[in-house]
Motif scaffolding. Sequence first.
Motif, PDB file in Angstrom:
ATOM      1  N   THR A  33       0.853  -1.184   0.000  1.00  0.00           N
ATOM      2  CA  THR A  33       0.000   0.000   0.000  1.00  0.00           C
ATOM      3  C   THR A  33       0.894   1.241   0.000  1.00  0.00           C
ATOM      4  N   PHE A  87      -1.079   6.834   1.692  1.00  0.00           N
ATOM      5  CA  PHE A  87      -2.215   7.266   0.887  1.00  0.00           C
ATOM      6  C   PHE A  87      -2.334   8.785   0.799  1.00  0.00           C
ATOM      7  N   GLY A 116      -2.144   6.613  -4.669  1.00  0.00           N
ATOM      8  CA  GLY A 116      -3.065   5.624  -4.111  1.00  0.00           C
ATOM      9  C   GLY A 116      -4.335   5.521  -4.937  1.00  0.00           C
ATOM     10  N   PRO A 144      -8.107   5.415  -5.204  1.00  0.00           N
ATOM     11  CA  PRO A 144      -9.109   5.959  -4.277  1.00  0.00           C
ATOM     12  C   PRO A 144     -10.377   5.107  -4.178  1.00  0.00           C
ATOM     13  N   PHE A 166     -14.179   6.034  -2.970  1.00  0.00           N
ATOM     14  CA  PHE A 166     -14.375   7.483  -2.960  1.00  0.00           C
ATOM     15  C   PHE A 166     -15.446   7.877  -3.977  1.00  0.00           C
ATOM     16  N   TYR A 222      -6.291  15.198  -4.026  1.00  0.00           N
ATOM     17  CA  TYR A 222      -5.830  14.093  -4.867  1.00  0.00           C
ATOM     18  C   TYR A 222      -4.962  14.631  -6.003  1.00  0.00           C
ATOM     19  N   LYS A 266      -8.757  -1.284   5.485  1.00  0.00           N
ATOM     20  CA  LYS A 266      -9.323   0.027   5.814  1.00  0.00           C
ATOM     21  C   LYS A 266      -8.378   0.842   6.693  1.00  0.00           C
ATOM     22  N   ASP A 293      -5.344   1.178   6.324  1.00  0.00           N
ATOM     23  CA  ASP A 293      -4.330   1.836   5.495  1.00  0.00           C
ATOM     24  C   ASP A 293      -4.779   3.235   5.058  1.00  0.00           C
ATOM     25  N   TYR A 294      -6.073   3.515   5.187  1.00  0.00           N
ATOM     26  CA  TYR A 294      -6.554   4.877   4.963  1.00  0.00           C
ATOM     27  C   TYR A 294      -6.278   5.729   6.207  1.00  0.00           C
ATOM     28  N   PHE A 327     -10.011   9.818   5.957  1.00  0.00           N
ATOM     29  CA  PHE A 327     -10.592   9.238   4.750  1.00  0.00           C
ATOM     30  C   PHE A 327     -11.497   8.052   5.043  1.00  0.00           C
ATOM     31  N   GLN A 328     -11.511   7.580   6.263  1.00  0.00           N
ATOM     32  CA  GLN A 328     -12.296   6.388   6.560  1.00  0.00           C
ATOM     33  C   GLN A 328     -13.797   6.656   6.549  1.00  0.00           C
ATOM     34  N   GLN A 353     -15.248   7.583   4.081  1.00  0.00           N
ATOM     35  CA  GLN A 353     -15.676   7.155   2.753  1.00  0.00           C
ATOM     36  C   GLN A 353     -16.172   5.708   2.765  1.00  0.00           C
TER      37      GLN A 353
END
Length: 302
Positions: free
Chosen positions: A11, A14, A48, A50, A53, A73, A222, A224-225, A229-230, A232
């Motif tokens: 990963t 991000f 990353g 997305p 998203f 982004y 999850k 790794d976000y 951003f979680q 989303q």
Amino acid sequence: MRVKVAVVQETPVFFNLEATIQKMENTIAEYASQGCQLLVFPESFIPGYPRKFTFGSTIGQRSNQGRQLYQQYWENSLELPGKHLAQLEQIAKTHQIFLVTGITERDSINGSLYCTMIYISPNQGYMGKHRKIKPTGVERLVWAEGHGADVLTTVQTEFGKLGGLICWENYMPLARMALYQQGVQLYIAPTADARETWTATMQHVACEGRCFVIGCNQYFHKDDYPTEFQVQLAEDDSVLCRGGSVIVSPQGKCIAGPLWDKKGVLVAELDMDEVIQSKLDFDVIGHYSRPDLFTFTVKNSQ
């Protein structure tokens, strides 16, 4: 000729361009020290993929918050040429390794984003790119379509001709044929598709093209976000991408992988003589073609 390749199922950091390149350099240094000559990273590894998203968009409406997220982004996407490309070139040169990575590319002229794969030589630097011809589904919200000479690129290296397609482009028969016509020997296929059926796709491409296929995906949880951003994600989202990276021989045998449900790196030594040997009984652009029946032309190609 033999070539030692490594496929990175990892990963990124991000939405963080600088930190992701640093993470890549650490991995590159480790596997270059093990004698790897070619290193492949997944689709849109910078910054990353997305997944999940929406960028605040529904049909007929976009939110200001979604536009701000898109800008974030955009700001962390990689511009070609630019200082971050120069940084990757220097990393490849320092560690004497050929680098192929998926990026989200920020076009310096029109400002649009593209899902792109770039080729970087340790001696020649940046050699070219492939822009995704048709982003899949809602990907079209953020990625423009590649066109012209930037979409069906192959590059000649000391260990063979490299080329490839990104994710579901590999289901486009004519796009595959355009690469076969150029004599691709090492076919790179970064993806975000983590279905078990993807392995069969990679095996089919290898058998059809009589080439080694290097399929590369992320393992993405999850966690790794970053926390911001979680939001989303749905409550039941946990593992967002299972991986499935694989290396396949020109006769469709899985040499390494598929690697599921964890981060890791696949390493294999490829005997490039197998490409020629596999053409004894099938050659899609040679003795198994029928130019008296079929013609094939790629518009706006190099």
